[in-house]
Structure formats: structure tokens, C-alpha cells
Design an enzyme around this catalytic site. Structure first.
Site, mmCIF file in Angstrom:
data_model
loop_
_atom_site.group_PDB
_atom_site.id
_atom_site.type_symbol
_atom_site.label_atom_id
_atom_site.label_comp_id
_atom_site.label_asym_id
_atom_site.label_seq_id
_atom_site.Cartn_x
_atom_site.Cartn_y
_atom_site.Cartn_z
ATOM 1 N N ASP A 31 25.857 -26.665 -3.477
ATOM 2 C CA ASP A 31 25.856 -27.859 -4.311
ATOM 3 C C ASP A 31 24.426 -28.316 -4.643
ATOM 4 O O ASP A 31 23.486 -28.014 -3.913
ATOM 5 C CB ASP A 31 26.599 -28.965 -3.544
ATOM 6 C CG ASP A 31 27.092 -30.078 -4.444
ATOM 7 O OD1 ASP A 31 26.998 -29.938 -5.681
ATOM 8 O OD2 ASP A 31 27.549 -31.096 -3.908
ATOM 9 N N ASN A 79 36.265 -27.282 -11.624
ATOM 10 C CA ASN A 79 35.066 -27.135 -12.456
ATOM 11 C C ASN A 79 35.360 -26.921 -13.949
ATOM 12 O O ASN A 79 34.472 -27.067 -14.794
ATOM 13 C CB ASN A 79 34.162 -25.993 -11.950
ATOM 14 C CG ASN A 79 33.418 -26.342 -10.672
ATOM 15 O OD1 ASN A 79 32.985 -25.453 -9.924
ATOM 16 N ND2 ASN A 79 33.257 -27.631 -10.389
#
Ligand code: V07
Length: 251
Positions: A31, A79
Site C-alpha cells: 500500500d 480496485n
């Protein structure tokens, strides 16, 4: 191997001893690529591209340390909600990564795998990953497992569906269902659970990643953005893991 590790043992900041408990399966939530870019006034895709280079570094180091399975969360089922251009760019990264690094991975005896709903990926992405899977399927070294269009709830839903289908067609009786039945229907079947989960960039949650498989894993978090994650951070996580005792709910 022995003297190599010894050499590094003296030269590196985070020492990993030969008799240390090296995690055999490490899973990483990579991330902070967007924030890395924002900090530098670059577009988000520049962060993703830099993050791809970090993947290569960390794969190499993991293999060197003796990690057996490295699972990387590359693209989640959530996503797809990102802007179209960003998704399109992300879907080109597997192809770019593999056209650059597949020859090295083959030399290093790494076996590439994918977990996730592959059918929903663009055809060019499927072709790139299938080729890598095919060309590395007989490699006996580290397993590099990319979670691509992966979501843990989606994985569990699919598992329940296929178990239900086996019951319906008479090959399975509900009384026979055990934890191992569920495990066998997950996308990780055949792999042991991760010993260590790493998440970068300061977020402290699982975000639908390997909910079943992480039940007993150690977690290690860092504020470092993924593109800045280095071999030394990995060694820090691994050496801390080696120092922690694990009891599996016993005493
Ligand atoms: C992606 C780079 C790493 C940071 C996280 C988001 C962006 C490597 C791959 C990949 C995937 C499959 C494969 C070979 C390489 C990748 C996506 C995003 C979608 F077989 N990095 N990377 N895939 N990023």
C-alpha cells in the site's frame, strides 16, 4: 548458502541468523503507491510503476532469505472502482513486469502463480500471466503468488458455491464438511497459511485480504510507502518475526 548468509549477517543492519525461524510464507499488502506519488507531485500511476520496481527487489531478497512462498496483493476486487485510466494502467503492469523480469525469475527458479478471478482481467493481462505460469510451472524454488483481482469474501463465496454443487451432485455429504474441505476450495489450496503479513503505508486493516488464511499469522505494519520499502525493511520484519513466539491458542 551458509557462508552467504554469514557474510550478510555481519554486513546488514537487521541480522537474520542461520538458526532463526524464517517465515515460510510471507504475504504483503503493498500500500501507499498513490501517496508516494502525491508527495512528489507525480501522477498516481508513477507511484504504481515505482511500486513495481519494489516488487522485483523484494522478490529477489525474499528468495535469498529462504522464504518459500511470497504472496503479493497486486489488485483487489474493489480496485475496479478506481478511475478507468488508473485501472487500465494497472492492468498493463503484469505484462511489463514479466517482459522485464521473467528471464531473471526463471534463472532464480521462482514459480509464478496467480490467485483471483482471472477471467475478468483484460485478455492481454491473462496472456502475460498465463505465459509466466506456464514457463515457470516446473520451477522448484520460491513460489511467487500474485493476488490479482482477488478478494477474500469473493474467494469464500466461490468456495461455498462449489461445495454446495458437490453436495447437490451427491459427491459430498454435509456431515463430511471439515475445515480441510473449506481449505481445499480456497484459492490457496496446497499452500500453507502465511506466517507473516506485512502491510505498508500506515494502514492497519486487512482490506478483504486472506481472511481465512491469516487466522494465526503474525502482523507487521510500517508507515513506509510501498515504493520506499527496501530489503532492509523486509529483513526487519523477518527478524522481528523470528523473535516472536507463537502459541496457536495453546499455552
Ligand atoms: C502492480 C505494483 C506493485 C504495487 C501495487 C500496485 C501496482 C507487479 C504486478 C504483477 C502481477 C502479476 C504478475 C506479475 C506482476 C502487478 C498489478 C499492479 C495489477 F504475474 N506489480 N503490480 N500487478 N503494482
Amino acid at each position: 548458502m551458509l557462508d552467504k548468509l554469514f557474510f550478510r549477517k555481519k554486513s546488514q543492519e537487521h541480522k537474520i541468523d542461520l538458526d532463526d525461524n524464517i517465515p515460510s510464507h510471507v504475504a504483503i499488502i503493498m500500500d501507499g503507491n498513490g501517496r508516494w506519488a502525491k508527495k512528489r507531485a507525480l501522477p498516481r500511476i508513477a507511484g504504481h510503476h515505482e511500486g513495481m520496481k519494489t516488487v522485483r527487489k523484494i522478490v529477489k531478497e525474499s528468495n535469498f532469505i529462504g522464504i518459500k512462498v511470497l504472496t503479493l496483493y497486486a489488485f483487489s476486487t474493489e480496485n475496479w472502482k478506481r478511475p478507468r485510466e488508473e485501472v487500465d494502467f494497472l492492468m498493463k503492469l503484469p505484462g511489463e513486469f514479466l517482459s522485464t523480469f521473467l528471464p531473471d525469475l526463471i534463472k532464480e527458479n521462482v514459480q509464478v502463480r496467480i490467485m483471483g478471478k482471472k477471467e475478468l482481467l483484460p485478455l492481454h493481462t491473462i496472456k502475460a500471466v498465463d505465459q509466466a505460469i506456464e514457463q515457470t510451472k516446473n520451477n522448484s524454488g520460491m513460489i511467487l503468488n500474485f493476488a490479482l483481482n482477488y478478494g477474500s469474501r469473493d474467494e469464500m463465496t466461490s468456495a461455498v458455491k462449489s461445495i454446495a454443487a458437490e453436495i447437490k451432485n451427491g459427491t459430498l455429504d454435509p456431515s463430511q464438511i471439515k475445515e480441510s474441505t473449506i481449505e481445499e476450495h480456497l484459492m490457496t489450496h496446497g499452500l500453507k497459511d502465511p506466517d507473516l503479513l506485512i502491510r505498508t503505508s500506515g494502514e492497519v486493516r486487512l482490506s478483504n485480504f486472506m481472511l481465512w488464511q491469516l487466522a494465526y499469522s503474525e502482523f507487521w505494519f510500517t508507515d513506509v510507502y510501498w515504493p520506499d520499502f527496501s530489503e532492509n525493511h523486509l529483513r526487519e520484519a523477518v527478524s522481528q518475526f523470528a523473535q516472536r513466539g507463537r502459541r496457536y491458542g495453546g499455552v
